[in-house]
Motif scaffolding. Structure first.
Motif, PDB file in Angstrom:
ATOM      1  N   LEU A 270       0.816  -1.195   0.000  1.00 34.69           N
ATOM      2  CA  LEU A 270       0.000   0.000   0.000  1.00 34.69           C
ATOM      3  C   LEU A 270       0.862   1.263   0.000  1.00 34.69           C
ATOM      4  O   LEU A 270       0.540   2.269  -0.655  1.00 34.69           O
ATOM      5  CB  LEU A 270      -0.917   0.011   1.228  1.00 34.69           C
ATOM      6  CG  LEU A 270      -2.029  -1.060   1.247  1.00 34.69           C
ATOM      7  CD1 LEU A 270      -2.778  -1.025   2.561  1.00 34.69           C
ATOM      8  CD2 LEU A 270      -2.995  -0.851   0.076  1.00 34.69           C
ATOM      9  N   MET A 271       1.963   1.237   0.780  1.00 34.68           N
ATOM     10  CA  MET A 271       2.831   2.411   0.839  1.00 34.68           C
ATOM     11  C   MET A 271       3.638   2.589  -0.437  1.00 34.68           C
ATOM     12  O   MET A 271       3.960   3.706  -0.846  1.00 34.68           O
ATOM     13  CB  MET A 271       3.807   2.302   2.023  1.00 34.68           C
ATOM     14  CG  MET A 271       3.166   2.502   3.387  1.00 34.68           C
ATOM     15  SD  MET A 271       4.399   2.484   4.703  1.00 34.68           S
ATOM     16  CE  MET A 271       5.387   3.901   4.216  1.00 34.68           C
ATOM     17  N   GLY A 272       3.957   1.475  -1.065  1.00 37.96           N
ATOM     18  CA  GLY A 272       4.815   1.570  -2.255  1.00 37.96           C
ATOM     19  C   GLY A 272       6.258   1.855  -1.863  1.00 37.96           C
ATOM     20  O   GLY A 272       6.576   2.023  -0.686  1.00 37.96           O
ATOM     21  N   THR A 273       7.108   1.933  -2.847  1.00 32.27           N
ATOM     22  CA  THR A 273       8.521   2.215  -2.594  1.00 32.27           C
ATOM     23  C   THR A 273       8.873   3.559  -3.229  1.00 32.27           C
ATOM     24  O   THR A 273       8.807   3.705  -4.463  1.00 32.27           O
ATOM     25  CB  THR A 273       9.414   1.118  -3.197  1.00 32.27           C
ATOM     26  OG1 THR A 273       9.027  -0.152  -2.638  1.00 32.27           O
ATOM     27  CG2 THR A 273      10.883   1.390  -2.894  1.00 32.27           C
ATOM     28  N   PRO A 274       9.164   4.562  -2.387  1.00 26.37           N
ATOM     29  CA  PRO A 274       9.505   5.873  -2.966  1.00 26.37           C
ATOM     30  C   PRO A 274      10.724   5.764  -3.893  1.00 26.37           C
ATOM     31  O   PRO A 274      11.643   4.974  -3.629  1.00 26.37           O
ATOM     32  CB  PRO A 274       9.810   6.724  -1.729  1.00 26.37           C
ATOM     33  CG  PRO A 274       9.119   6.019  -0.604  1.00 26.37           C
ATOM     34  CD  PRO A 274       9.193   4.564  -0.947  1.00 26.37           C
ATOM     35  N   PRO A 275      10.761   6.530  -4.953  1.00 27.61           N
ATOM     36  CA  PRO A 275      11.887   6.437  -5.903  1.00 27.61           C
ATOM     37  C   PRO A 275      13.167   6.986  -5.279  1.00 27.61           C
ATOM     38  O   PRO A 275      13.138   7.846  -4.407  1.00 27.61           O
ATOM     39  CB  PRO A 275      11.425   7.302  -7.075  1.00 27.61           C
ATOM     40  CG  PRO A 275      10.480   8.284  -6.479  1.00 27.61           C
ATOM     41  CD  PRO A 275       9.772   7.532  -5.382  1.00 27.61           C
ATOM     42  N   GLN A 276      14.291   6.408  -5.689  1.00 32.70           N
ATOM     43  CA  GLN A 276      15.592   6.897  -5.282  1.00 32.70           C
ATOM     44  C   GLN A 276      15.975   8.084  -6.159  1.00 32.70           C
ATOM     45  O   GLN A 276      16.008   7.989  -7.388  1.00 32.70           O
ATOM     46  CB  GLN A 276      16.641   5.778  -5.418  1.00 32.70           C
ATOM     47  CG  GLN A 276      16.375   4.563  -4.543  1.00 32.70           C
ATOM     48  CD  GLN A 276      16.526   4.902  -3.075  1.00 32.70           C
ATOM     49  OE1 GLN A 276      17.324   5.778  -2.724  1.00 32.70           O
ATOM     50  NE2 GLN A 276      15.757   4.208  -2.232  1.00 32.70           N
ATOM     51  N   LEU A 277      16.279   9.207  -5.529  1.00 34.54           N
ATOM     52  CA  LEU A 277      16.615  10.434  -6.252  1.00 34.54           C
ATOM     53  C   LEU A 277      18.061  10.789  -5.933  1.00 34.54           C
ATOM     54  O   LEU A 277      18.360  11.312  -4.851  1.00 34.54           O
ATOM     55  CB  LEU A 277      15.682  11.581  -5.855  1.00 34.54           C
ATOM     56  CG  LEU A 277      14.175  11.288  -6.017  1.00 34.54           C
ATOM     57  CD1 LEU A 277      13.362  12.429  -5.451  1.00 34.54           C
ATOM     58  CD2 LEU A 277      13.845  11.046  -7.493  1.00 34.54           C
ATOM     59  N   PRO A 278      19.005  10.474  -6.833  1.00 38.16           N
ATOM     60  CA  PRO A 278      20.421  10.724  -6.518  1.00 38.16           C
ATOM     61  C   PRO A 278      20.698  12.198  -6.246  1.00 38.16           C
ATOM     62  O   PRO A 278      21.548  12.529  -5.414  1.00 38.16           O
ATOM     63  CB  PRO A 278      21.148  10.245  -7.783  1.00 38.16           C
ATOM     64  CG  PRO A 278      20.195   9.294  -8.423  1.00 38.16           C
ATOM     65  CD  PRO A 278      18.828   9.814  -8.150  1.00 38.16           C
ATOM     66  N   GLN A 279      19.979  13.084  -6.962  1.00 36.10           N
ATOM     67  CA  GLN A 279      20.240  14.502  -6.777  1.00 36.10           C
ATOM     68  C   GLN A 279      19.610  15.043  -5.488  1.00 36.10           C
ATOM     69  O   GLN A 279      19.842  16.192  -5.122  1.00 36.10           O
ATOM     70  CB  GLN A 279      19.729  15.310  -7.982  1.00 36.10           C
ATOM     71  CG  GLN A 279      18.229  15.287  -8.171  1.00 36.10           C
ATOM     72  CD  GLN A 279      17.734  14.063  -8.954  1.00 36.10           C
ATOM     73  OE1 GLN A 279      18.359  12.991  -8.844  1.00 36.10           O
ATOM     74  NE2 GLN A 279      16.663  14.215  -9.714  1.00 36.10           N
ATOM     75  N   LEU A 280      18.781  14.194  -4.760  1.00 41.56           N
ATOM     76  CA  LEU A 280      18.122  14.629  -3.522  1.00 41.56           C
ATOM     77  C   LEU A 280      18.331  13.548  -2.458  1.00 41.56           C
ATOM     78  O   LEU A 280      17.552  12.596  -2.367  1.00 41.56           O
ATOM     79  CB  LEU A 280      16.629  14.848  -3.757  1.00 41.56           C
ATOM     80  CG  LEU A 280      15.859  15.549  -2.618  1.00 41.56           C
ATOM     81  CD1 LEU A 280      16.358  16.975  -2.437  1.00 41.56           C
ATOM     82  CD2 LEU A 280      14.362  15.550  -2.916  1.00 41.56           C
ATOM     83  N   PRO A 281      19.414  13.671  -1.669  1.00 41.56           N
ATOM     84  CA  PRO A 281      19.672  12.633  -0.642  1.00 41.56           C
ATOM     85  C   PRO A 281      18.514  12.568   0.376  1.00 41.56           C
ATOM     86  O   PRO A 281      18.034  13.597   0.853  1.00 41.56           O
ATOM     87  CB  PRO A 281      20.966  13.099   0.022  1.00 41.56           C
ATOM     88  CG  PRO A 281      21.582  14.051  -0.947  1.00 41.56           C
ATOM     89  CD  PRO A 281      20.453  14.722  -1.676  1.00 41.56           C
ATOM     90  N   THR A 282      18.101  11.349   0.711  1.00 43.88           N
ATOM     91  CA  THR A 282      17.022  11.124   1.693  1.00 43.88           C
ATOM     92  C   THR A 282      17.357   9.926   2.582  1.00 43.88           C
ATOM     93  O   THR A 282      18.196   9.081   2.229  1.00 43.88           O
ATOM     94  CB  THR A 282      15.674  10.863   0.999  1.00 43.88           C
ATOM     95  OG1 THR A 282      15.787   9.670   0.209  1.00 43.88           O
ATOM     96  CG2 THR A 282      15.265  12.034   0.138  1.00 43.88           C
ATOM     97  N   ALA A 283      16.675   9.884   3.709  1.00 44.42           N
ATOM     98  CA  ALA A 283      16.725   8.718   4.613  1.00 44.42           C
ATOM     99  C   ALA A 283      15.359   8.594   5.251  1.00 44.42           C
ATOM    100  O   ALA A 283      14.768   9.595   5.672  1.00 44.42           O
ATOM    101  CB  ALA A 283      17.810   8.897   5.669  1.00 44.42           C
TER     102      ALA A 283
END
Length: 783
Positions: free
Chosen positions: A539-552
């Motif tokens: 249901l949540m899905g997998t957020p896309p990996q954005l190399p230009q926007l580091p996230t955790a």
């Protein structure tokens, strides 16, 4: 006056009474011998037997002898049968016969015999005044005989015959004196005789005065006459000497009386002292809660307190002097005499428990009887102290009833119950214990508890209540069967305070079946949890990996509801190099919240890709949630433009996002005041912020900062402080994603120390802006 009664209040002196009771029949017997000798002298023509002495006295007349035999014989009958036991008709007939026969004698003898005959029925009377009259007549009879003896002893003719009579024989005078003494002493503890025989001061004075009067005065008179006959002095000198002698005798008697009076006063003072002590003792006994009494060896009460009087229903003063039969029931009197006998013969105390029926019901008394002894150690009385132990008896019965009830409950309990002492020794078990362990009850009592529970440590010493508190089930405990096999058990331990000390009660339950069921439930739960987590992730899905926007990011499922919740976040690439950041929380937990979350995530993702501004997107989502029944959602949507260094956000009742600028502490991003989605009818607004390059955004749901016992503002401040510390420890040129990942771990450790017990789902998202030029002073714009 006290002597006008049949019996005086003072008791008679024991030795004097004994002498009087012997003297009365002796005097009557001697008088009978004198009369019998006179009768015997008639046929023998013996003047001596008839009382004629040296020609100075006439012999006893036959009529006098017969009358004297009747009188003395009747007196002996009275002494033997008792004054009130002798036949009144017999005594009366003998008295009348003696009076008739005596009246035919010489006048002086006739007077004495008639008076003696009148005294006999008087001393046998039941009326005190008649007895007194009889004793007075006896004294008169003795005085008549004494007058004849004085005339004989003093050789005075004038005191002999009365009128033309021939005079009284000396033996007749002696017989009359003996009859008078016997009449006077037949009832020694009554009337005039009691004045001489009582144990008080009056009796002592009376005996001394009586003795002095009967001995000294006649002796002085005889000495005077002897001196005149010897011509030592004349009549006038004799009278003078007689007066001087009598005065001297009276002085001697007076000094003797004074000595006796002093002794009497000393005895009175001692008696008053003892009376005072007795009064104090009586006051003590009256105020003591116990029943106190004492009885002599005849069962007559000597002392008692007010509680005893109340117990037997006697008025004050009626107990002392009464016998046990007068105050107690026949059965109680028999028991009292039996107990007194046991105390006297055993020379020790005796305890017995009695039941006395009172107005409010039966009362139980514990009585202690002990002997009272004199200086020689001989018991003279029995003292008793009784305590009302009704409450104690009832309490003991109640304790026995409760103990029986406890045993019944123990036996009827569903679990095996083992009771041990503070040293771990078994003192009691129930039937379930025998069945569970296959041990007989008698084989377990007295054995150590480790026989049944080998894994339970035995105490090193006696336990105290502070060391042993009631406990619930203890996990991972095993018990040992009689055949040696061990099986899992659940034990509930609790202390029992008893009169014998501390006991420990252990309720033991075989949980073999429960452990198997728990293992099956755990396996089923894990299976359902994996399915739920799979559903949650889908249901949540997998957020896309954005190399230009580091996230955790971090997501923690709730420990409840199989890990299914309503938290979600999303990263959405937009045109023009912009990024959409979405975080939300469906209020509530479980499958329903997860289903709403899935719908909202899909709708929000689709609306964001159309390029809607945050405010319009929130308005569209608000209309969507309003159509769902009883749903509220907090949500925050941000559009990040790294190239322009701008951030546009709109919050629908969500917690504030934190912005960390390098070199500055984290600050909450200002957002227009709004309400959660689903309320409806509210216009959502957005705000624009200028962001420096390298800034870090922290977005989170309420599960991270809300706890039941802590203020949420303090928790948000803790989140900010921890984030600042975590980011400050990393070098500025490090890998952004790795830095954020470590910071996320630090935040979770600080805010959620026990993830397995956390009862709400948690979502955390950290985003770092790329290093691009931007204005020095960020500003915010709202529309």
């Amino acid at each position: 006056m006290p002597w006008s009664t049949a019996k005086l209040d003072l008791p008679g002196h024991p030795r004097v009474l004994s002498f009087a009771r012997v003297a009365a029949p002796t005097a009557a017997a001697v008088g009978l011998l004198l009369a019998a000798a006179a009768l015997l002298g008639l046929p023998l023509h013996s003047g001596v037997l008839r009382g004629a002495l040296s020609g100075r006295s006439v012999p006893m007349e036959p009529n006098s002898a017969v009358a004297l035999v009747l009188l003395t014989g009747t007196l002996l009958l009275i002494v033997r049968a008792g004054p009130t036991g002798a036949g009144r008709r017999t005594v009366g007939s003998a008295a009348v016969a003696a009076a008739v026969i005596g009246s035919l004698c010489a006048p002086e003898s006739a007077l004495g015999l008639v008076l003696a005959a009148a005294a006999l029925p008087a001393i046998c009377s039941h009326r005190p005044r008649v007895v007194l009259l009889g004793q007075a007549l006896g004294v008169a009879v003795a005085m008549l005989g004494q007058a004849r003896l004085y005339s004989f002893a003093y050789s005075v003719r004038e005191l002999g015959p009365i009128g033309d009579g021939t005079g009284m024989a000396v033996s007749t005078a002696l017989a009359l004196i003996l009859i008078g003494v016997a009449v006077f002493l037949v009832r020694p503890d009554e009337g005039l005789a009691a004045l001489l025989t009582n144990a008080g001061t009056t009796g002592l004075f009376g005996r001394w005065t009586f003795g002095a009067t009967l001995t000294l005065i006649p002796l002085l008179g005889r000495l005077q006459l002897a001196g005149e006959d010897a011509r030592w002095f004349g009549v006038r000198q004799g009278i003078t000497l007689m007066v001087l002698g009598r005065v001297s005798a009276l002085l001697v008697v007076s000094f003797g009386m004074l000595s006796l009076a002093r002794r009497a006063e000393t005895a009175r003072a001692e008696a008053l002292r003892k009376i005072g002590e007795y009064a104090q003792l009586q006051a003590f006994m009256d105020h003591t809660p116990a029943v106190v009494f004492s009885r002599d060896l005849d069962g007559r009460y000597l002392a008692a307190n007010s509680r005893f009087e109340h117990l037997v229903g006697a008025a004050p003063g009626q107990v002392v002097g009464a016998l046990v039969e007068d105050l107690l029931t026949p059965e109680a009197a028999v028991a009292a005499r039996r107990a007194d006998h046991a105390v006297r013969t055993g020379r020790g105390s005796v305890q017995q428990e009695e039941v006395v029926q009172q107005e409010d019901g039966p009362h139980h008394y514990l009585t202690t009887l002990f002997p009272l002894t004199d200086g020689a150690g001989r018991p003279y009385a029995v003292c008793g102290v009784s305590l009302d132990v009704t409450d104690r008896v009832l309490a003991r019965r109640e304790a026995d009833r409760l103990q029986r009830r406890f045993r019944d409950l123990l036996e009827s309990g569903p679990d095996a119950t083992v009771i041990s002492d503070g040293d771990g020794i078994i003192v009691m078990v129930n039937a379930q214990t025998e069945k569970l362990f296959d041990h007989r009850r008698e084989d377990l009592v007295g054995r150590p508890l480790s026989l049944l529970l080998p894994e339970r440590a035995e105490p090193s010493g006696p336990l105290t209540p502070s060391e042993l508190e009631p406990s619930g089930a203890e996990p991972d405990l095993r018990a040992r069967h009689r055949d040696g096999r061990e099986f899992p058990v659940e034990i509930s331990v609790s202390p029992l305070e008893t009169e014998d000390g501390l006991l420990v009660s252990a309720a033991i339950r075989d949980i073999t079946g429960r452990r198997q069921a728990e293992a099956e439930r755990r396996a089923l739960y894990e299976q359902q949890r994996r399915i739920a987590l799979t559903l949650q992730h889908s249901l949540m899905g997998t957020p896309p990996q954005l190399p230009q926007l580091p996230t955790a990011s971090r997501y923690l499922a709730s420990a409840q509801d199989a890990g299914v919740g309503g938290d979600w976040f999303d990263l959405i690439p937009l045109d023009g190099g912009r990024f959409g950041i979405l975080i939300g929380d469906v209020m509530g937990r479980g499958v329903d919240a997860a289903a709403v979350m899935g719908q909202l995530r899909a709708a929000a993702h689709a609306l964001a890709q159309t390029g809607l501004s945050p405010a319009r997107l929130m308005t569209a989502l608000d209309a969507f949630v309003a159509e769902l029944p009883d749903q509220l959602v907090t949500c925050c949507y941000l559009v990040l433009d790294p190239g322009a260094g701008e951030l546009t956000l709109c919050s629908a009742g969500h917690l504030p996002a934190l912005l960390t600028v390098p070199g500055q502490p984290p600050q909450a991003l200002a957002a227009p005041i709004s309400v959660p989605l689903g309320v409806g009818g509210f216009q959502h607004r957005q705000a624009v912020h200028r962001l420096p390059p390298g800034s870090t955004l922290a977005l989170y749901t309420d599960g991270l900062v809300e706890t039941p016992d802590t203020d949420i503002d303090l928790r948000i401040q803790l989140l900010a402080d921890t984030l600042e510390s975590a980011l400050a420890e990393e070098p500025s040129d490090g890998d952004g994603a790795r830095v954020l990942d470590r910071a996320a771990d630090c935040l979770f450790r600080a805010l959620i120390p026990d993830p397995e017990a956390h009862n709400d789902d948690v979502t955390l998202l950290l985003v770092r802006l790329p290093q691009v030029p931007s204005p020095a002073d960020p500003m915010a714009r709202t529309w």
